[in-house]
Scaffold this active site. Structure first.
Site, PDB file in Angstrom:
ATOM      1  N   ASP A   1      52.733 -23.976 -13.232  1.00 30.74           N
ATOM      2  CA  ASP A   1      53.819 -23.762 -12.677  1.00 30.74           C
ATOM      3  C   ASP A   1      54.283 -22.626 -11.055  1.00 30.74           C
ATOM      4  O   ASP A   1      53.668 -21.678 -11.230  1.00 30.74           O
ATOM      5  CB  ASP A   1      54.389 -22.947 -13.609  1.00 30.74           C
ATOM      6  CG  ASP A   1      55.802 -23.021 -13.988  1.00 30.74           C
ATOM      7  OD1 ASP A   1      56.459 -23.417 -13.056  1.00 30.74           O
ATOM      8  OD2 ASP A   1      56.334 -23.025 -15.032  1.00 30.74           O
ATOM      9  N   ASP A   2      55.165 -23.323 -10.116  1.00 28.86           N
ATOM     10  CA  ASP A   2      55.644 -22.082  -9.388  1.00 28.86           C
ATOM     11  C   ASP A   2      54.322 -21.888  -7.986  1.00 28.86           C
ATOM     12  O   ASP A   2      53.951 -21.120  -7.823  1.00 28.86           O
ATOM     13  CB  ASP A   2      56.068 -21.402  -9.689  1.00 28.86           C
ATOM     14  CG  ASP A   2      57.422 -20.708 -10.848  1.00 28.86           C
ATOM     15  OD1 ASP A   2      57.677 -22.372 -10.302  1.00 28.86           O
ATOM     16  OD2 ASP A   2      57.779 -20.304 -10.567  1.00 28.86           O
TER      17      ASP A   2
ATOM     18  N   CYS B   1      61.535 -26.518 -11.878  1.00 27.19           N
ATOM     19  CA  CYS B   1      61.464 -26.636 -12.885  1.00 27.19           C
ATOM     20  C   CYS B   1      61.616 -28.368 -12.869  1.00 27.19           C
ATOM     21  O   CYS B   1      61.095 -28.930 -13.305  1.00 27.19           O
ATOM     22  CB  CYS B   1      60.705 -25.752 -14.029  1.00 27.19           C
ATOM     23  SG  CYS B   1      60.330 -24.678 -13.111  1.00 27.19           S
TER      24      CYS B   1
ATOM     25  N   HIS C   1      59.425 -29.564 -18.989  1.00 28.36           N
ATOM     26  CA  HIS C   1      60.529 -28.345 -18.474  1.00 28.36           C
ATOM     27  C   HIS C   1      60.791 -28.057 -20.392  1.00 28.36           C
ATOM     28  O   HIS C   1      61.525 -29.154 -20.605  1.00 28.36           O
ATOM     29  CB  HIS C   1      61.580 -28.283 -17.791  1.00 28.36           C
ATOM     30  CG  HIS C   1      62.101 -26.806 -17.870  1.00 28.36           C
ATOM     31  ND1 HIS C   1      62.374 -26.204 -18.577  1.00 28.36           N
ATOM     32  CD2 HIS C   1      61.643 -24.890 -17.510  1.00 28.36           C
ATOM     33  CE1 HIS C   1      63.149 -24.981 -18.249  1.00 28.36           C
ATOM     34  NE2 HIS C   1      62.162 -24.665 -17.613  1.00 28.36           N
TER      35      HIS C   1
ATOM     36  N   ASP D   1      54.991 -27.969 -10.085  1.00 26.85           N
ATOM     37  CA  ASP D   1      56.057 -28.568  -9.842  1.00 26.85           C
ATOM     38  C   ASP D   1      57.369 -28.042  -8.541  1.00 26.85           C
ATOM     39  O   ASP D   1      58.180 -29.057  -8.280  1.00 26.85           O
ATOM     40  CB  ASP D   1      57.047 -28.289 -10.818  1.00 26.85           C
ATOM     41  CG  ASP D   1      56.848 -26.821 -11.114  1.00 26.85           C
ATOM     42  OD1 ASP D   1      56.614 -25.611 -10.399  1.00 26.85           O
ATOM     43  OD2 ASP D   1      57.343 -25.950 -12.297  1.00 26.85           O
ATOM     44  N   HIS D   2      56.263 -27.167  -7.831  1.00 27.30           N
ATOM     45  CA  HIS D   2      57.228 -26.592  -6.222  1.00 27.30           C
ATOM     46  C   HIS D   2      56.503 -25.310  -5.805  1.00 27.30           C
ATOM     47  O   HIS D   2      55.929 -25.388  -6.758  1.00 27.30           O
ATOM     48  CB  HIS D   2      58.884 -26.696  -6.912  1.00 27.30           C
ATOM     49  CG  HIS D   2      59.582 -25.802  -7.548  1.00 27.30           C
ATOM     50  ND1 HIS D   2      58.109 -24.702  -7.580  1.00 27.30           N
ATOM     51  CD2 HIS D   2      59.957 -25.910  -8.976  1.00 27.30           C
ATOM     52  CE1 HIS D   2      59.724 -23.901  -9.153  1.00 27.30           C
ATOM     53  NE2 HIS D   2      59.874 -24.908 -10.221  1.00 27.30           N
TER      54      HIS D   2
END
Length: 405
Positions: free
Chosen positions: A39-40, A78, A134, A329-330
């Site tokens: 994540d992130d 997300c 999510h 996710d990014h």
């Protein structure tokens, strides 16, 4: 089409797995898929040339992988990004740009997800551990079950303590709800952290794997998403002196409508204590560097967990039959353009690592500089395991919640 570039480089590897029929239960080489979502995570990794990173386990994985240096998410948020990745549909097609609705409800045609496709067309055992879809409304409070998964998705019990006051303030006797939050794990609720639970659940799943059918295991690690809560021992790899702010200014000639005031960070006690003037005053540089330090420490923490997961694959002799894909996710802004977190279309917010390791095929590190997108993952995985690309089609789910081709 971007996917053609993505597919071209992977098909150069010439996977030799046999085509899987609907009722085929044998476990041919390279059929298993382990998808690791962090994540992130921006490309703050040694294998991407980041000299501040300490990520020995991911770097080791990359040594026998295709490493895509220009991989991009569809949206720097997300839920839309994860839904896009797992359906191979852009947010504009899914009509979901936020967290507040279920993508199947927003479409007359309910699109097939990657795990759903593998489950229904190739008899895969599909399992979700941690943050894959999510959680919440955007995945129907079920992680899109039972459509996508053959087993009940796993979420850590300690997720409910995400915002508990467990962080120490330097000048306060009471515990706080901070952004920067290195901790002693033994003092945490239930003496653990969510990603430690995710790791243990993934290792247990692999240990119990029957080998009667191939698996698609998606493991979603939650850090370095805020709060930056991680075992304090990972700070030893990241002395504060090695970090400096870069491009810490708001670019000229850009409208204020394009500025995101990183509201989620501002809700944390240590940011509130800075008493910044909303929304334009910047985080003081001395504290900003501490945020960067903790981001990198949280990444090193996840790197160690990924190392343990990959070690388990080897221990169980599953490494020779499992394609491993690691991505995010990014990205995440670390002060560039005076921004923090995600939410923008700047490169640092949408660029992600993408590492693909195929047993017996990726024998050395290969860097691919062409632009690829996460929306390409679904058809690429299908092609790698010899499921025809042109057979990927939409599905409809009627009012009785039955899936129909």
């Amino acid at each position: 089409m971007v996917y053609k570039w993505f597919l071209f480089f992977l098909l150069l590897l010439k996977c030799n797995a046999n085509k899987i029929n609907n009722n085929n239960n044998n476990n041919n080489n390279n059929n298993n898929v382990l998808l690791i979502l962090v994540d992130d995570l921006r490309p703050a990794l040694g294998c991407y040339g980041d000299l501040n990173a300490y990520t020995p386990n991911i770097d080791k994985l990359a040594e026998k992988s295709v490493v895509f240096t220009r991989a991009y998410a569809q949206q720097a948020l997300c839920a839309p990004s994860r839904n896009s990745l797992l359906t191979s549909r852009r947010p504009d097609t899914l009509h979901l740009y936020d967290f507040y609705s279920y993508w199947r409800d927003n479409n007359k045609n309910n699109y097939t997800t990657l795990p759903q496709y593998l489950k229904e067309n190739a008899g895969y055992a599909t399992k979700s551990i941690g943050k894959v879809f999510h959680p919440g409304i955007s995945s129907n409070y079920s992680d899109d079950s039972p459509y996508s998964w053959t087993d009940v998705p796993f979420h850590p019990v300690t997720d409910k303590y995400k915002n508990t006051r467990v962080c120490f303030n330097n000048n306060a006797s009471e515990l706080a709800r901070n952004l920067v939050c290195p901790v002693n794990v033994t003092s945490m609720p239930r003496f653990t952290l969510p990603d430690l639970e995710n790791l243990n659940a993934a290792k247990q799943y692999l240990s119990n794997y029957s080998k009667l059918k191939p698996f698609f295991l998606a493991v979603g690690f939650e850090k370095p998403h805020i709060p930056l809560k991680y075992p304090e021992e990972y700070l030893k790899f990241h002395p504060l002196s090695k970090f400096k702010l870069k491009n810490y200014y708001w670019p000229e000639n850009i409208t204020s409508l394009g500025y995101n005031p990183w509201i989620d960070l501002r809700q944390r006690d240590d940011i509130i204590n800075l008493d910044l003037k909303f929304p334009w005053e910047k985080i003081p540089e001395k504290f900003a560097v501490k945020i960067i330090q903790s981001y990198y420490a949280a990444v090193s923490y996840i790197d160690s967990l990924i190392g343990e997961l990959l070690k388990k694959l080897i221990e169980l002799k599953l490494d020779k039959s499992t394609t491993v894909i690691l991505t995010s996710d990014h990205g995440w802004s670390l002060g560039e353009h005076s921004l923090w977190a995600k939410y923008s279309n700047f490169d640092v917010a949408v660029r992600v690592p993408l590492i693909v390791s195929i047993p017996k095929k990726t024998k050395s590190q290969v860097y691919v500089k062409s632009i690829v997108e996460l929306v390409d993952l679904f058809p690429t995985i299908a092609e790698l395991i010899k499921l025809p690309i042109d057979s990927i089609s939409t599905t409809r789910i009627d009012s009785n919640m039955e899936t129909k081709q």
